[in-house]
Design a protein around this motif. Structure first.
Motif, PDB file in Angstrom:
ATOM      1  N   UNK A 179       0.852  -1.184   0.000  1.00  0.00           N
ATOM      2  CA  UNK A 179       0.000   0.000   0.000  1.00  0.00           C
ATOM      3  C   UNK A 179       0.886   1.231   0.000  1.00  0.00           C
ATOM      4  N   UNK A 180       0.338   2.340  -0.467  1.00  0.00           N
ATOM      5  CA  UNK A 180       1.027   3.619  -0.310  1.00  0.00           C
ATOM      6  C   UNK A 180       0.111   4.591   0.407  1.00  0.00           C
ATOM      7  N   UNK A 181       0.716   5.564   1.068  1.00  0.00           N
ATOM      8  CA  UNK A 181      -0.029   6.647   1.717  1.00  0.00           C
ATOM      9  C   UNK A 181       0.577   7.961   1.234  1.00  0.00           C
ATOM     10  N   UNK A 182      -0.259   8.810   0.640  1.00  0.00           N
ATOM     11  CA  UNK A 182       0.201  10.122   0.174  1.00  0.00           C
ATOM     12  C   UNK A 182      -0.593  11.198   0.902  1.00  0.00           C
ATOM     13  N   UNK A 183      -0.783  12.359   0.283  1.00  0.00           N
ATOM     14  CA  UNK A 183      -1.474  13.461   0.944  1.00  0.00           C
ATOM     15  C   UNK A 183      -2.968  13.230   1.092  1.00  0.00           C
ATOM     16  N   UNK A 184      -3.665  14.251   1.618  1.00  0.00           N
ATOM     17  CA  UNK A 184      -5.108  14.144   1.862  1.00  0.00           C
ATOM     18  C   UNK A 184      -5.902  13.917   0.581  1.00  0.00           C
ATOM     19  N   UNK A 185      -5.444  14.507  -0.504  1.00  0.00           N
ATOM     20  CA  UNK A 185      -6.216  14.428  -1.756  1.00  0.00           C
ATOM     21  C   UNK A 185      -6.092  13.068  -2.410  1.00  0.00           C
ATOM     22  N   UNK A 186      -4.865  12.555  -2.545  1.00  0.00           N
ATOM     23  CA  UNK A 186      -4.675  11.275  -3.225  1.00  0.00           C
ATOM     24  C   UNK A 186      -4.679  10.091  -2.265  1.00  0.00           C
ATOM     25  N   UNK A 187      -4.589  10.340  -0.974  1.00  0.00           N
ATOM     26  CA  UNK A 187      -4.859   9.318   0.038  1.00  0.00           C
ATOM     27  C   UNK A 187      -3.999   8.066  -0.047  1.00  0.00           C
ATOM     28  N   UNK A 188      -4.643   6.912   0.187  1.00  0.00           N
ATOM     29  CA  UNK A 188      -3.919   5.642   0.187  1.00  0.00           C
ATOM     30  C   UNK A 188      -4.529   4.693  -0.840  1.00  0.00           C
ATOM     31  N   UNK A 189      -3.740   3.692  -1.200  1.00  0.00           N
ATOM     32  CA  UNK A 189      -4.199   2.725  -2.194  1.00  0.00           C
ATOM     33  C   UNK A 189      -3.327   1.481  -2.105  1.00  0.00           C
ATOM     34  N   UNK A 190      -3.844   0.347  -2.519  1.00  0.00           N
ATOM     35  CA  UNK A 190      -3.057  -0.886  -2.568  1.00  0.00           C
ATOM     36  C   UNK A 190      -2.569  -1.124  -3.997  1.00  0.00           C
TER      37      UNK A 190
END
Length: 205
Positions: A179-190
């Motif tokens: 998974x990654x975690x980025x800023x508030x707009x693009x958030x997280x994803x697997x």
């Protein structure tokens, strides 16, 4: 006498006509009220769905390019190095992706955590910052709730960041979950990447 009878029938007709008009008006109002009641829950549901999905919308598993740079035998151990690069850096709007905050990888059931010797991260692939690796859930995100090896180091713009894992046993390269975690707009994803698979045949756990 005839005049009184006419007035009497006229009055009755007026009462009947008035009652009919009031009934039609009531039915019309009831129909409009039903339409309003039918529309309101739908609007509320749409708003709720929008809140649940978040302002970032659907996640983008290709937001970051993860490359297995090397898998080499060094000083009696096997060293794995990955690079992570933002594919389209920006504010998170119009298809851009905010800087990576951190990311984490999963291992299969065939992986023995005792094989982990050390872990580190780097902004250039040469100067490394080591840390004590652990395998546990990352509560800072909700995209992957099971245990992960978290690399608490992100990216800056389009520059690559590097991540190292040293193992005392030789594992195969295989598709792994992360998974990654980025800023508030693009958030997280697997996403999936070339990660650590199972032991090579003949190796002892």
């Amino acid at each position: 006498m005839k005049t009184n009878q006419l007035n009497f029938f006229a009055a009755i007709a007026f009462v009947i006509l008035s009652a009919g008009c009031q009934r039609e008006a009531h039915q019309e109002i009831s129909a409009k009220d039903s339409q309003i009641k039918a529309v309101i829950p739908t609007a509320e549901n749409n708003l709720l769905s929008s809140r649940e999905s978040g302002s970032s919308g659907s996640c983008n598993p290709n937001a970051f390019t993860v490359v297995l740079e090397s898998h080499t035998f060094i000083n009696g151990n096997w060293e794995w190095i990955w690079s992570v690069q933002n594919s389209n850096p920006g504010s998170g709007n119009n298809g851009t992706v905010q800087d990576l905050s951190h990311w984490g990888m999963q291992f299969g059931t065939c992986f023995n955590w005792s094989a982990v010797i050390s872990a580190a991260y780097s902004y250039n692939g040469y100067d490394w910052t080591g840390f004590v690796p652990s395998y546990q859930p990352d509560p800072s995100q909700s995209c992957m709730t099971s245990s992960v090896l978290k690399f608490d180091f992100g990216t800056s713009g389009s520059l690559k960041s590097y991540y190292k894992l040293v193992l005392n046993q030789d594992y195969l390269t295989d598709s792994a979950n992360a998974y990654y975690k980025s800023g508030k707009t693009t958030g997280c994803c697997t996403f999936t990447f070339n990660g650590v698979g199972c032991l090579k045949e003949g190796d002892i756990k």
